[in-house]
Design a protein around this motif. Sequence first.
Motif, short mmCIF file in Angstrom:
data_model
loop_
_atom_site.label_atom_id
_atom_site.label_comp_id
_atom_site.label_asym_id
_atom_site.label_seq_id
_atom_site.Cartn_x
_atom_site.Cartn_y
_atom_site.Cartn_z
N ARG A 50 0.91 -1.01 0.08
CA ARG A 50 0.08 0.09 0.11
C ARG A 50 0.66 1.20 0.15
O ARG A 50 2.01 1.07 0.67
N LEU A 51 0.61 2.17 -0.92
CA LEU A 51 1.26 3.33 -0.90
C LEU A 51 0.29 4.77 -0.80
O LEU A 51 -0.85 4.63 -1.44
N VAL A 52 0.65 5.31 0.09
CA VAL A 52 -0.20 6.81 0.29
C VAL A 52 0.64 7.95 0.05
O VAL A 52 1.91 8.06 0.39
N TYR A 53 0.10 8.61 -0.81
CA TYR A 53 0.76 10.22 -1.02
C TYR A 53 -0.22 11.29 -0.97
O TYR A 53 -1.37 11.02 -1.11
N ALA A 54 0.34 12.42 -0.73
CA ALA A 54 -0.23 13.59 -1.11
C ALA A 54 0.56 14.71 -1.67
O ALA A 54 1.62 14.86 -1.83
N SER A 55 -0.26 15.48 -2.56
CA SER A 55 0.43 16.48 -3.48
C SER A 55 -0.66 17.97 -3.36
O SER A 55 -1.61 17.73 -3.09
N GLN A 56 0.12 18.84 -3.94
CA GLN A 56 -0.57 20.01 -4.25
C GLN A 56 -1.24 19.86 -5.64
O GLN A 56 -0.54 19.48 -6.46
N SER A 57 -2.55 20.38 -5.71
CA SER A 57 -3.20 20.34 -6.93
C SER A 57 -2.67 21.64 -7.79
O SER A 57 -2.84 22.70 -7.29
N ARG A 58 -2.51 21.40 -9.24
CA ARG A 58 -2.11 22.49 -10.20
C ARG A 58 -3.39 22.51 -10.98
O ARG A 58 -2.87 23.09 -12.16
N LEU A 59 -4.42 21.92 -10.68
CA LEU A 59 -5.56 22.07 -11.54
C LEU A 59 -6.00 23.50 -11.76
O LEU A 59 -6.12 24.16 -10.74
N VAL A 60 -6.34 24.07 -12.91
CA VAL A 60 -6.96 25.33 -12.94
C VAL A 60 -8.32 25.33 -12.99
O VAL A 60 -9.27 24.16 -13.53
N GLU A 61 -9.05 26.10 -12.20
CA GLU A 61 -10.45 26.33 -11.95
C GLU A 61 -11.25 25.94 -13.21
O GLU A 61 -12.32 25.32 -13.22
N TYR A 119 2.75 4.93 -9.51
CA TYR A 119 3.20 6.05 -8.77
C TYR A 119 4.36 6.84 -9.49
O TYR A 119 4.51 8.08 -9.64
N GLY A 120 4.94 6.24 -10.15
CA GLY A 120 5.80 7.00 -11.14
C GLY A 120 5.23 7.90 -12.30
O GLY A 120 5.83 8.90 -12.69
N ARG A 121 4.31 7.47 -12.61
CA ARG A 121 3.42 8.09 -13.61
C ARG A 121 2.75 9.58 -12.94
O ARG A 121 2.86 10.41 -13.65
N ILE A 122 2.49 9.34 -11.59
CA ILE A 122 1.92 10.35 -10.86
C ILE A 122 3.15 11.38 -10.61
O ILE A 122 2.96 12.48 -10.75
N VAL A 123 4.25 11.00 -10.28
CA VAL A 123 5.23 11.86 -9.85
C VAL A 123 5.73 12.88 -11.04
O VAL A 123 5.86 14.10 -10.90
N ILE A 124 5.55 12.40 -12.41
CA ILE A 124 5.97 13.16 -13.34
C ILE A 124 4.60 13.98 -13.95
O ILE A 124 4.89 14.80 -15.11
N ASP A 125 3.47 13.95 -13.22
CA ASP A 125 2.28 14.26 -13.79
C ASP A 125 2.38 15.84 -13.61
O ASP A 125 2.27 16.18 -12.43
N PRO A 126 2.17 16.81 -14.62
CA PRO A 126 2.30 18.24 -14.09
C PRO A 126 1.03 19.08 -13.41
O PRO A 126 1.01 19.72 -12.98
N ARG A 127 -0.35 17.92 -13.20
CA ARG A 127 -1.07 18.35 -12.50
C ARG A 127 -0.78 18.35 -10.95
O ARG A 127 -1.56 18.74 -10.22
N HIS A 128 0.32 17.51 -10.46
CA HIS A 128 0.65 17.28 -9.17
C HIS A 128 1.84 18.48 -8.89
O HIS A 128 2.69 18.39 -9.68
N GLY A 129 1.92 19.04 -7.68
CA GLY A 129 3.15 19.68 -7.39
C GLY A 129 3.50 19.10 -5.75
O GLY A 129 2.51 18.91 -5.09
N GLU A 130 4.80 19.29 -5.23
CA GLU A 130 5.18 19.03 -4.02
C GLU A 130 4.49 17.75 -3.50
O GLU A 130 3.88 17.69 -2.42
#
Length: 139
Positions: free
Chosen positions: A5-16, A65-76
């Motif tokens: 099980r992996l749990v992560y959190a990130s800042q959203s870079r989605l534009v409203e 998770y590797g795909r998520i890490v490079i996804d520009p919609r996620h920050g930090e």
Amino acid sequence: MSLIRLVYASQSRLVEANRRQELDHILASAQRLNAQNDVTGFLMVTPTAFAQVLEGEQHNVAETYGRIVIDPRHGEIRLLVEEPIGARRFPHWSMGLAERDETTNFIFGLYGVTPESDLPAQPADLLLDLAGELSCQHA
């Protein structure tokens, strides 16, 4: 078979302006890829953050998770926990999704997720419990 099980959190870079379309795209893509790779989990979304639980075989979860890490919609992005498990907590969800909105605001608040203390500020065990509670609401 060795599950993790992996749990992560990130800042959203989605534009409203296109937030709804992006969330729909994220969910559809995750459901398709996770079903192919036998990964299950649950995604929680607030206006400014994401938190996600991923479960499956180690190499499949790592690839996801590797795909998520490079996804520009996620920050930090913060990896909160990666641990072996005996059984999946979300076996029926190729990817579930819950947003903090009028309907779920109370549940998010019960777990301490507020605009002042958003998803990335929470510990992994709290996020896992919140995902469990939200998944019951969306079943």
